[in-house]
Design a protein around this motif. Structure first.
Motif, PDB file in Angstrom:
ATOM      1  N   THR A   3       0.823  -1.007   0.204  1.00 19.23           N
ATOM      2  CA  THR A   3       0.161   0.054   0.001  1.00 19.23           C
ATOM      3  C   THR A   3       0.862   1.245  -0.012  1.00 19.23           C
ATOM      4  O   THR A   3       0.423   2.462  -0.616  1.00 19.23           O
ATOM      5  N   LEU A   4       1.795   1.202   0.781  1.00 17.86           N
ATOM      6  CA  LEU A   4       2.597   2.439   0.758  1.00 17.86           C
ATOM      7  C   LEU A   4       3.514   2.593  -0.610  1.00 17.86           C
ATOM      8  O   LEU A   4       3.470   3.723  -1.033  1.00 17.86           O
ATOM      9  N   ARG A   5       3.898   1.406  -1.259  1.00 15.50           N
ATOM     10  CA  ARG A   5       4.146   1.386  -2.402  1.00 15.50           C
ATOM     11  C   ARG A   5       3.592   1.951  -3.829  1.00 15.50           C
ATOM     12  O   ARG A   5       4.027   2.879  -4.326  1.00 15.50           O
ATOM     13  N   LEU A   6       2.254   1.752  -3.543  1.00 16.05           N
ATOM     14  CA  LEU A   6       1.373   2.279  -4.287  1.00 16.05           C
ATOM     15  C   LEU A   6       1.109   3.651  -4.274  1.00 16.05           C
ATOM     16  O   LEU A   6       1.092   4.664  -5.068  1.00 16.05           O
ATOM     17  N   ALA A 125       3.466   3.950 -20.079  1.00  7.97           N
ATOM     18  CA  ALA A 125       3.520   2.406 -19.514  1.00  7.97           C
ATOM     19  C   ALA A 125       2.914   2.661 -18.120  1.00  7.97           C
ATOM     20  O   ALA A 125       1.954   1.629 -17.854  1.00  7.97           O
ATOM     21  N   PHE A 126       2.713   3.715 -17.445  1.00 10.67           N
ATOM     22  CA  PHE A 126       2.158   3.743 -15.920  1.00 10.67           C
ATOM     23  C   PHE A 126       0.926   4.594 -15.794  1.00 10.67           C
ATOM     24  O   PHE A 126       0.122   4.632 -14.705  1.00 10.67           O
ATOM     25  N   GLY A 127       0.598   5.444 -16.740  1.00 13.26           N
ATOM     26  CA  GLY A 127      -0.475   6.315 -16.646  1.00 13.26           C
ATOM     27  C   GLY A 127      -0.230   7.435 -15.741  1.00 13.26           C
ATOM     28  O   GLY A 127       0.775   7.752 -15.430  1.00 13.26           O
ATOM     29  N   GLY A 128      -1.418   8.047 -15.267  1.00 11.89           N
ATOM     30  CA  GLY A 128      -1.066   9.285 -14.543  1.00 11.89           C
ATOM     31  C   GLY A 128      -1.237   8.914 -12.883  1.00 11.89           C
ATOM     32  O   GLY A 128      -1.306   9.945 -12.269  1.00 11.89           O
ATOM     33  N   GLY A 129      -1.675   7.846 -12.523  1.00 10.52           N
ATOM     34  CA  GLY A 129      -1.770   7.570 -11.047  1.00 10.52           C
ATOM     35  C   GLY A 129      -3.301   7.640 -10.719  1.00 10.52           C
ATOM     36  O   GLY A 129      -3.930   7.977 -11.683  1.00 10.52           O
ATOM     37  N   ARG A 130      -3.378   7.287  -9.412  1.00 11.55           N
ATOM     38  CA  ARG A 130      -5.095   7.361  -8.890  1.00 11.55           C
ATOM     39  C   ARG A 130      -5.300   8.916  -8.725  1.00 11.55           C
ATOM     40  O   ARG A 130      -6.507   9.071  -8.610  1.00 11.55           O
ATOM     41  N   ALA A 131      -4.323   9.878  -8.936  1.00 10.12           N
ATOM     42  CA  ALA A 131      -4.857  11.205  -8.752  1.00 10.12           C
ATOM     43  C   ALA A 131      -5.315  11.769 -10.008  1.00 10.12           C
ATOM     44  O   ALA A 131      -5.460  13.056 -10.115  1.00 10.12           O
ATOM     45  N   ALA A 132      -4.928  10.970 -10.998  1.00  9.36           N
ATOM     46  CA  ALA A 132      -5.324  11.446 -12.451  1.00  9.36           C
ATOM     47  C   ALA A 132      -6.799  11.525 -12.749  1.00  9.36           C
ATOM     48  O   ALA A 132      -7.701  10.620 -12.182  1.00  9.36           O
ATOM     49  N   GLU A 153      -3.663  -9.059  -3.612  1.00 10.29           N
ATOM     50  CA  GLU A 153      -2.924  -8.127  -3.094  1.00 10.29           C
ATOM     51  C   GLU A 153      -2.539  -8.523  -1.608  1.00 10.29           C
ATOM     52  O   GLU A 153      -1.351  -8.310  -1.064  1.00 10.29           O
ATOM     53  N   LEU A 154      -3.681  -9.153  -0.854  1.00 12.29           N
ATOM     54  CA  LEU A 154      -3.371  -9.596   0.572  1.00 12.29           C
ATOM     55  C   LEU A 154      -2.235 -10.798   0.502  1.00 12.29           C
ATOM     56  O   LEU A 154      -1.611 -10.840   1.564  1.00 12.29           O
ATOM     57  N   ALA A 155      -2.399 -11.761  -0.497  1.00 11.77           N
ATOM     58  CA  ALA A 155      -1.576 -12.718  -0.465  1.00 11.77           C
ATOM     59  C   ALA A 155      -0.007 -12.304  -0.444  1.00 11.77           C
ATOM     60  O   ALA A 155       0.824 -12.873  -0.330  1.00 11.77           O
ATOM     61  N   ASP A 156       0.020 -10.938  -1.404  1.00 10.21           N
ATOM     62  CA  ASP A 156       1.355 -10.649  -1.661  1.00 10.21           C
ATOM     63  C   ASP A 156       2.182  -9.899  -0.426  1.00 10.21           C
ATOM     64  O   ASP A 156       3.201  -9.574  -0.412  1.00 10.21           O
ATOM     65  N   GLU A 157       1.032  -9.402   0.516  1.00 15.07           N
ATOM     66  CA  GLU A 157       1.815  -8.924   1.753  1.00 15.07           C
ATOM     67  C   GLU A 157       2.398  -9.848   2.608  1.00 15.07           C
ATOM     68  O   GLU A 157       1.904 -10.943   2.651  1.00 15.07           O
ATOM     69  N   PRO A 158       3.769  -9.490   3.115  1.00 20.71           N
ATOM     70  CA  PRO A 158       4.430 -10.357   4.043  1.00 20.71           C
ATOM     71  C   PRO A 158       3.632 -10.837   5.210  1.00 20.71           C
ATOM     72  O   PRO A 158       2.884  -9.919   5.899  1.00 20.71           O
ATOM     73  N   GLY A 159       3.779 -11.878   5.645  1.00 21.66           N
ATOM     74  CA  GLY A 159       3.085 -12.297   6.990  1.00 21.66           C
ATOM     75  C   GLY A 159       3.880 -11.755   8.291  1.00 21.66           C
ATOM     76  O   GLY A 159       4.771 -10.737   8.038  1.00 21.66           O
ATOM     77  N   GLN A 160       3.328 -11.960   9.331  1.00 19.82           N
ATOM     78  CA  GLN A 160       4.015 -11.354  10.540  1.00 19.82           C
ATOM     79  C   GLN A 160       5.560 -11.684  10.898  1.00 19.82           C
ATOM     80  O   GLN A 160       6.207 -10.764  11.419  1.00 19.82           O
ATOM     81  N   ASP A 161       5.856 -12.904  10.069  1.00 22.51           N
ATOM     82  CA  ASP A 161       7.278 -13.057  10.344  1.00 22.51           C
ATOM     83  C   ASP A 161       8.171 -12.665   9.386  1.00 22.51           C
ATOM     84  O   ASP A 161       9.346 -12.793   9.073  1.00 22.51           O
ATOM     85  N   GLY A 162       7.544 -11.631   8.362  1.00 26.52           N
ATOM     86  CA  GLY A 162       8.346 -11.197   7.377  1.00 26.52           C
ATOM     87  C   GLY A 162       8.372 -11.850   6.091  1.00 26.52           C
ATOM     88  O   GLY A 162       8.904 -11.490   4.951  1.00 26.52           O
ATOM     89  N   GLN A 163       7.795 -13.033   6.170  1.00 24.00           N
ATOM     90  CA  GLN A 163       7.739 -14.101   4.815  1.00 24.00           C
ATOM     91  C   GLN A 163       6.575 -13.714   4.189  1.00 24.00           C
ATOM     92  O   GLN A 163       5.599 -13.655   4.768  1.00 24.00           O
ATOM     93  N   GLU A 164       6.622 -13.966   2.922  1.00 23.39           N
ATOM     94  CA  GLU A 164       5.373 -13.736   2.014  1.00 23.39           C
ATOM     95  C   GLU A 164       4.452 -15.247   2.073  1.00 23.39           C
ATOM     96  O   GLU A 164       5.237 -16.385   2.199  1.00 23.39           O
TER      97      GLU A 164
END
Length: 170
Positions: A3-6, A125-132, A153-164
């Protein structure tokens, strides 16, 4: 973390759109208001043997004013990016190539044109972002597809131990 990266990506695209849009508007306006007006621009292109110099001068100026405004608001961002990349490559080939990257006594270089063409490709390639404003015209996703995207997206988030997680979330 995703989410921070997005969010960061959206902020970067917004800043890039505003900056490049302002630069394009300023350049188009300065061409119109420069001493000699568009006649000087047409003569510059004629001296460099650019085909159809009057059409090219007016086309570039109108594109820079309109395309710059579209970028500021985030309208047709990928299309504006593609046209900008093509325009800047043509400027390099027709007017600045023989002056080298940084230019010299014979005229300006093409480093700025190369940077703008690269930014145009990034918007393509990436468009204008969500603020466009482009996002106002996208078709809403169906509920099933949106739920799958959220699960992915939730599956891509790392677990509590830092592992995906390798297991799908249902």
């Amino acid at each position: 973390m995703k989410t921070l990266r997005l969010l960061l990506g959206d902020v970067v695209l917004l800043v890039a759109r505003l900056a490049l849009g302002a630069v394009l508007i300023l350049r188009g306006w300065s061409r119109l208001m420069a001493e000699g007006g568009m006649g000087a621009q047409v003569q510059y292109l004629t001296d460099r043997q650019v085909p159809a110099p009057e059409i090219m001068a007016w086309g570039a100026t109108i594109f820079e004013l309109g395309g710059g405004a579209f970028l500021v608001f985030g309208l047709l961002t990928p299309l504006i990016g593609a046209v900008l990349a093509v325009e800047q490559i043509l400027v390099i080939v027709w007017t600045n190539w023989f002056n080298g990257l940084q230019g010299g006594p014979s005229g300006p270089g093409f480093e700025t044109n190369l940077a703008q063409a690269s930014m145009g490709l990034a918007f393509l390639a990436f468009g204008g972002g969500r603020a466009a404003l482009d996002n106002l015209f996208k078709r809403p996703k169906d509920d099933v597809g949106e739920q799958q995207v959220m699960n992915d997206e939730l599956a891509d988030e790392p677990g509590q131990d830092g592992q995906e997680s390798l297991l799908p979330i249902s």
